[in-house]
Design an enzyme around this catalytic site. Structure first.
Site, short mmCIF file in Angstrom:
data_model
loop_
_atom_site.label_atom_id
_atom_site.label_comp_id
_atom_site.label_asym_id
_atom_site.label_seq_id
_atom_site.Cartn_x
_atom_site.Cartn_y
_atom_site.Cartn_z
N ASN A 115 -5.71 2.02 -13.07
CA ASN A 115 -4.69 1.14 -12.48
C ASN A 115 -3.32 1.80 -12.64
O ASN A 115 -3.12 2.61 -13.54
CB ASN A 115 -4.69 -0.19 -13.25
CG ASN A 115 -3.67 -1.17 -12.74
OD1 ASN A 115 -3.51 -1.36 -11.52
ND2 ASN A 115 -2.95 -1.82 -13.65
N ARG A 131 -15.26 -17.09 -9.78
CA ARG A 131 -14.70 -15.76 -10.06
C ARG A 131 -15.80 -14.69 -10.19
O ARG A 131 -15.66 -13.58 -9.69
CB ARG A 131 -13.88 -15.84 -11.35
CG ARG A 131 -13.10 -14.62 -11.67
CD ARG A 131 -12.23 -14.85 -12.88
NE ARG A 131 -10.99 -15.53 -12.53
CZ ARG A 131 -9.89 -14.90 -12.10
NH1 ARG A 131 -9.89 -13.61 -11.95
NH2 ARG A 131 -8.79 -15.57 -11.82
N GLY A 156 0.80 -1.22 0.00
CA GLY A 156 0.00 0.00 0.00
C GLY A 156 0.83 1.27 0.00
O GLY A 156 0.37 2.31 0.48
N MET A 195 -3.83 -7.34 -6.81
CA MET A 195 -3.23 -8.43 -7.59
C MET A 195 -4.26 -9.48 -8.02
O MET A 195 -4.01 -10.68 -7.93
CB MET A 195 -2.10 -9.08 -6.78
CG MET A 195 -1.00 -8.11 -6.38
SD MET A 195 -0.30 -7.22 -7.78
CE MET A 195 0.69 -8.52 -8.48
N GLU A 243 5.98 6.25 -9.25
CA GLU A 243 4.56 5.90 -9.11
C GLU A 243 3.90 6.86 -8.13
O GLU A 243 2.77 7.31 -8.33
CB GLU A 243 4.41 4.46 -8.62
CG GLU A 243 4.84 3.42 -9.63
CD GLU A 243 4.50 2.00 -9.19
OE1 GLU A 243 3.52 1.81 -8.46
OE2 GLU A 243 5.24 1.08 -9.58
N THR A 280 -9.48 -1.66 -18.99
CA THR A 280 -10.45 -2.30 -19.89
C THR A 280 -10.27 -3.81 -19.70
O THR A 280 -9.43 -4.24 -18.92
CB THR A 280 -10.19 -1.92 -21.37
OG1 THR A 280 -8.89 -2.42 -21.72
CG2 THR A 280 -10.26 -0.42 -21.60
N LEU A 321 -9.60 -8.67 -12.82
CA LEU A 321 -11.04 -8.46 -12.70
C LEU A 321 -11.74 -8.90 -13.98
O LEU A 321 -11.27 -8.61 -15.09
CB LEU A 321 -11.32 -6.98 -12.41
CG LEU A 321 -10.75 -6.52 -11.06
CD1 LEU A 321 -10.66 -5.01 -10.99
CD2 LEU A 321 -11.59 -7.08 -9.92
N HIS A 355 0.63 0.64 -13.26
CA HIS A 355 1.39 -0.54 -13.68
C HIS A 355 2.88 -0.18 -13.76
O HIS A 355 3.25 0.86 -14.32
CB HIS A 355 0.89 -1.01 -15.05
CG HIS A 355 1.59 -2.25 -15.51
ND1 HIS A 355 1.29 -3.50 -15.00
CD2 HIS A 355 2.61 -2.43 -16.38
CE1 HIS A 355 2.09 -4.39 -15.57
NE2 HIS A 355 2.89 -3.77 -16.41
C1 GRF Z 1 3.22 -1.18 -7.62
O1 GRF Z 1 4.48 -1.39 -8.21
C2 GRF Z 1 2.16 -1.06 -8.67
O2 GRF Z 1 2.61 -0.48 -9.86
C3 GRF Z 1 1.79 -2.49 -8.93
O3 GRF Z 1 1.83 -3.09 -7.66
C4 GRF Z 1 2.75 -2.40 -6.83
C5 GRF Z 1 2.00 -2.00 -5.60
O4 GRF Z 1 2.83 -1.46 -4.62
N1 GRF Z 1 0.50 -2.59 -9.60
P1 GRF Z 1 2.21 -0.83 -3.30
O5 GRF Z 1 1.33 -1.91 -2.66
O6 GRF Z 1 1.42 0.38 -3.68
O7 GRF Z 1 3.39 -0.51 -2.45
#
Ligand code: GRF
Length: 222
Positions: free
Chosen positions: A112, A70, A17, A95, A179, A146, A98, A114
């Protein structure tokens, strides 16, 4: 924030998180004008749940192991998301893939983050794959979701260099730093109504963005 109404977001997590924390901090500093209405995890052990609780954000756990199907999982998840009446649903290290029904229900309101320069390296193990491919840079992308895995229109992208001495872990740390910059930035644009999804495109101020979204330069290299 549109008018007096807070821009409500629900954040879905599975792990540490750190992106959730970046959004909490961006709201606290006034950089992001939004309200986190709830955090939902598919894992009760997710450290991000503690971060949410420390900030008095309501949390829910919907463990996929408790569902034999699912679609049933996705339905329960969708109902829980809707119970928070969000303007935006944010996948921040969630993770789980969906299903199309969930995605269709929230399309245009579902984003999202990525850890790669999409369309390069969708899916898992992105940093190792960037190394194996001999890439000299990698990065992160915020995109609309999507039903194509990591394939929705990009909103924003930022890159970091890959050095000779790097391994997947050192790259992951560097990418996480950017990020934490581009995620609040993208959500603020959505809150201001500057970014929207129309058809297959992400629009910025009404103009279609290129396939990689907006490019943001950051000074993170170490
Ligand atoms: C991040 O690298 C994000 O891009 C990917 O999962 C990781 C999540 O990290 N989808 P965190 O839980 O926000 O530290």
């Amino acid at each position: 924030m549109k008018g007096d109404k807070p821009f409500k977001i629900v954040i879905l997590i599975s792990g540490s998180g750190s992106n959730l924390q970046a959004l909490i901090d961006a709201i606290a500093s006034g950089q992001l004008e939004a309200q986190i209405a709830g955090v939902i995890s598919n894992k009760s052990s997710a450290a991000g749940l503690v971060r949410a609780k420390c900030s008095d954000i309501p949390t829910s756990v919907i463990d996929h192991n408790h569902f034999d199907d699912r679609n049933k999982y996705d339905n329960r998840l969708a109902e829980t998301v809707e119970s928070y009446s969000p303007d935006l649903v944010v996948l921040a290290g969630f993770m789980r893939i969906l299903g199309p029904r969930f995605v269709d229900r929230f399309v245009g309101k579902l984003i999202n983050i990525h850890p790669s320069l999409l369309p390069k390296h969708p899916g898992l193990n992105t940093h190792q794959r960037a190394l194996d491919a001999g890439d000299v840079e990698t990065g992160a992308t915020v995109h609309f979701v999507t039903s194509k895995l990591d394939g929705g229109p990009a909103i924003v992208q930022a890159s970091v260099p890959i050095a000779m001495k790097d391994c997947a872990d050192t790259i992951a740390k560097r990418v996480l730093k950017i990020e934490h910059i581009i995620f609040p930035t993208a959500i603020q644009w959505l809150a201001e109504g500057r970014v929207e999804m129309r058809g297959k495109n992400a629009l910025f101020d009404g103009i279609a963005l290129p396939p990689y979204g907006k490019l943001v330069t950051t000074e993170t290299s170490g």
